[in-house]
Every structure is written in C-alpha cells, then in structure tokens.
Design a protein around this motif. Structure first.
Motif: not given
Length: 56
Positions: A5-26
């Motif tokens: 499941y390493w691809k799914r875990i990596g994708l999940f971490i990437l999506i969470v990091a992007c969401i935090f980045n967008i929320m911080f900028k907003l």
C-alpha cells in the motif's frame, strides 16, 4: 503489507500536505484593503522624500 500500500499511503500524505498548505495560505492571506493602504503609505512616503530632496 506496507509494501503493498505504499503508493496509497504516499498519495494520502501528499493530499493532506497540499490541503494544509492551501488552508494555511487562506488563513494567513492579507486583505486587499490592508495591502492597498500599505501601498498608498509607501507611495506617499517616497513622494515626500523626493520632494524634500528636490527642495534642498
């Protein structure tokens, strides 16, 4: 199991990091009114400095 499941875990971490980045900028976004006031103050100060230099 992790190797399966390493691809799914990596994708999940990437999506969470992007969401935090967008929320911080907003959240930290400077309002347009504040930005315009700061720009106007800067322009007025530079114009006053140039006028003082011309008078001397």
């Amino acid at each position: 199991m992790l190797a399966k499941y390493w691809k799914r875990i990596g994708l999940f971490i990437l999506i969470v990091a992007c969401i935090f980045n967008i929320m911080f900028k907003l959240v930290k976004k400077v309002s347009l009114n504040t930005e315009l006031e700061a720009s106007a103050t800067y322009v007025n100060q530079t114009n006053q400095n140039e006028n003082k230099n011309l008078d001397e």
